[in-house]
Design a protein around this motif. Structure first.
Motif, PDB file in Angstrom:
ATOM      1  N   TYR A  78       0.892  -1.280   0.041  1.00 24.47           N
ATOM      2  CA  TYR A  78      -0.006  -0.167   0.081  1.00 24.47           C
ATOM      3  C   TYR A  78       0.796   1.197  -0.252  1.00 24.47           C
ATOM      4  CZ  TYR A  78      -2.977  -3.769   1.446  1.00 24.47           C
ATOM      5  OH  TYR A  78      -3.559  -4.918   1.638  1.00 24.47           O
ATOM      6  N   ARG A  79       1.101   1.921  -1.120  1.00 21.70           N
ATOM      7  CA  ARG A  79       1.909   2.752  -1.158  1.00 21.70           C
ATOM      8  C   ARG A  79       1.362   4.268  -1.997  1.00 21.70           C
ATOM      9  NH1 ARG A  79       6.685   0.030  -4.868  1.00 21.70           N
ATOM     10  NH2 ARG A  79       4.499  -1.336  -5.590  1.00 21.70           N
ATOM     11  N   THR A  80       1.927   5.362  -1.493  1.00 21.80           N
ATOM     12  CA  THR A  80       1.350   6.637  -2.190  1.00 21.80           C
ATOM     13  C   THR A  80       2.557   7.237  -2.669  1.00 21.80           C
ATOM     14  OG1 THR A  80      -0.490   6.889  -0.423  1.00 21.80           O
ATOM     15  CG2 THR A  80       0.359   8.828  -1.645  1.00 21.80           C
ATOM     16  N   PHE A  81       2.707   7.342  -3.993  1.00 21.50           N
ATOM     17  CA  PHE A  81       3.910   8.131  -4.594  1.00 21.50           C
ATOM     18  C   PHE A  81       3.259   9.616  -4.732  1.00 21.50           C
ATOM     19  CE2 PHE A  81       3.555   3.681  -6.035  1.00 21.50           C
ATOM     20  CZ  PHE A  81       4.979   3.310  -5.650  1.00 21.50           C
ATOM     21  N   HIS A  82       4.413  10.527  -4.218  1.00 19.89           N
ATOM     22  CA  HIS A  82       4.349  11.757  -4.565  1.00 19.89           C
ATOM     23  C   HIS A  82       5.027  12.303  -5.517  1.00 19.89           C
ATOM     24  CE1 HIS A  82       1.934  12.353  -0.516  1.00 19.89           C
ATOM     25  NE2 HIS A  82       2.553  11.042  -0.183  1.00 19.89           N
ATOM     26  N   GLU A  99       9.219   2.472 -10.743  1.00 21.14           N
ATOM     27  CA  GLU A  99       9.874   3.146 -11.822  1.00 21.14           C
ATOM     28  C   GLU A  99       8.748   3.692 -12.623  1.00 21.14           C
ATOM     29  OE1 GLU A  99      12.684   1.885 -15.867  1.00 21.14           O
ATOM     30  OE2 GLU A  99      12.077   0.347 -14.214  1.00 21.14           O
ATOM     31  N   LEU A 100       7.460   2.819 -12.683  1.00 24.70           N
ATOM     32  CA  LEU A 100       6.455   3.288 -13.728  1.00 24.70           C
ATOM     33  C   LEU A 100       5.837   4.430 -13.277  1.00 24.70           C
ATOM     34  CD1 LEU A 100       4.640   2.513 -16.103  1.00 24.70           C
ATOM     35  CD2 LEU A 100       3.208   1.310 -14.683  1.00 24.70           C
ATOM     36  N   ILE A 101       5.462   4.658 -11.910  1.00 25.06           N
ATOM     37  CA  ILE A 101       4.682   5.834 -11.348  1.00 25.06           C
ATOM     38  C   ILE A 101       5.643   7.061 -11.736  1.00 25.06           C
ATOM     39  CG2 ILE A 101       3.740   6.731  -9.283  1.00 25.06           C
ATOM     40  CD1 ILE A 101       2.211   4.496 -10.845  1.00 25.06           C
TER      41      ILE A 101
END
Length: 236
Positions: free
Chosen positions: A37-41, A73-75
């Motif tokens: 469960y990750r939030t990419f900023h 890498e994708l995000i």
């Protein structure tokens, strides 16, 4: 370690891979599950376990767990191309659990409720998408990738594994995705073994997870087949 790719006629594998080993060190390993469960900023920061972000992130994605490895890498690349998307919440767990526990009914993660309406849901099972479409829960769906089943062996392939037929050998210790939560085994890996006449021998007809399906010979993963690679050792 090394992977051996093969295609079985008539067998379509959607967005996942089967992992097996000739030698298995079954140490307790996290395999990244604490980071599902990750939030990419957009500033490069990644926050873990912020389940409430599923409600307010600029983009919310619930994905089949095998896509875990490519997300960072994708995000990062996606946010560079789309600077207006400041936050992206990504969940990567078995898609059947997402469908039944989060999309069709209110689920919770570590005591926190999770949104039932992500912007995007990706599964390895086309039936999941058809079901959501029929219920009016999804606008549209598409198949966006295919990949093949693979055999994963220890570095140097010390047991000389050449083909899936070798899975019937008595000198191998194997790790397979579990048949309860892993669609890649339930729908594809199990059928491959049945086609080879090896299902009962390899699995003992067991239905469990985090367990020895055949004591000392066949291990079923607890949650995801990405648990297998860290456990493959070079011992013959």
């Amino acid at each position: 370690m090394r992977t051996i790719r093969f295609t079985k006629p008539g067998l379509l594998i959607a967005a996942s891979a089967l992992l097996l080993s000739s030698s298995l060190a079954l140490a307790s390993k996290d395999a990244g599950h604490s980071k599902d469960y990750r939030t990419f900023h957009s500033n490069g920061k990644i926050a873990y376990g912020k389940i409430q972000d599923s409600y307010n992130a600029d983009l919310s994605m619930y994905l089949a767990g095998n896509q875990f490895m490519v997300m960072e890498e994708l995000i990062s690349d996606f946010q560079k191309r789309h600077p207006d998307i400041k936050t992206v919440f990504v969940e990567t767990i078995p898609p059947g659990q997402i469908l039944k526990g989060q999309l069709l009914k209110q689920g919770s993660i570590e005591g926190q409720k999770i949104a039932m309406n992500p912007d995007l849901y990706a599964s390895v099972n086309l039936g999941h998408l058809k079901k959501l479409k029929a219920k009016g829960r999804m606008d549209k769906y598409m198949i966006y990738t295919h990949n093949k089943l693979e055999l994963m062996v220890a570095k140097g392939n010390p047991k000389g594994i050449k083909s899936p037929e070798n899975l019937g050998r008595d000198d191998l210790v194997q790790s397979h995705p579990n048949p309860l939560t892993e669609g890649i085994f339930k729908f594809y890996g199990a059928q491959m073994l049945r086609d080879l006449g090896l299902y009962e021998k390899v699995t003992g007809n067991a239905k469990c997870k985090g367990c020895w399906a055949v004591p000392g010979k066949t291990w079923f993963t607890q949650r995801h087949h990405r648990e297998t690679p860290p456990s493959v050792s070079s011992a013959s």
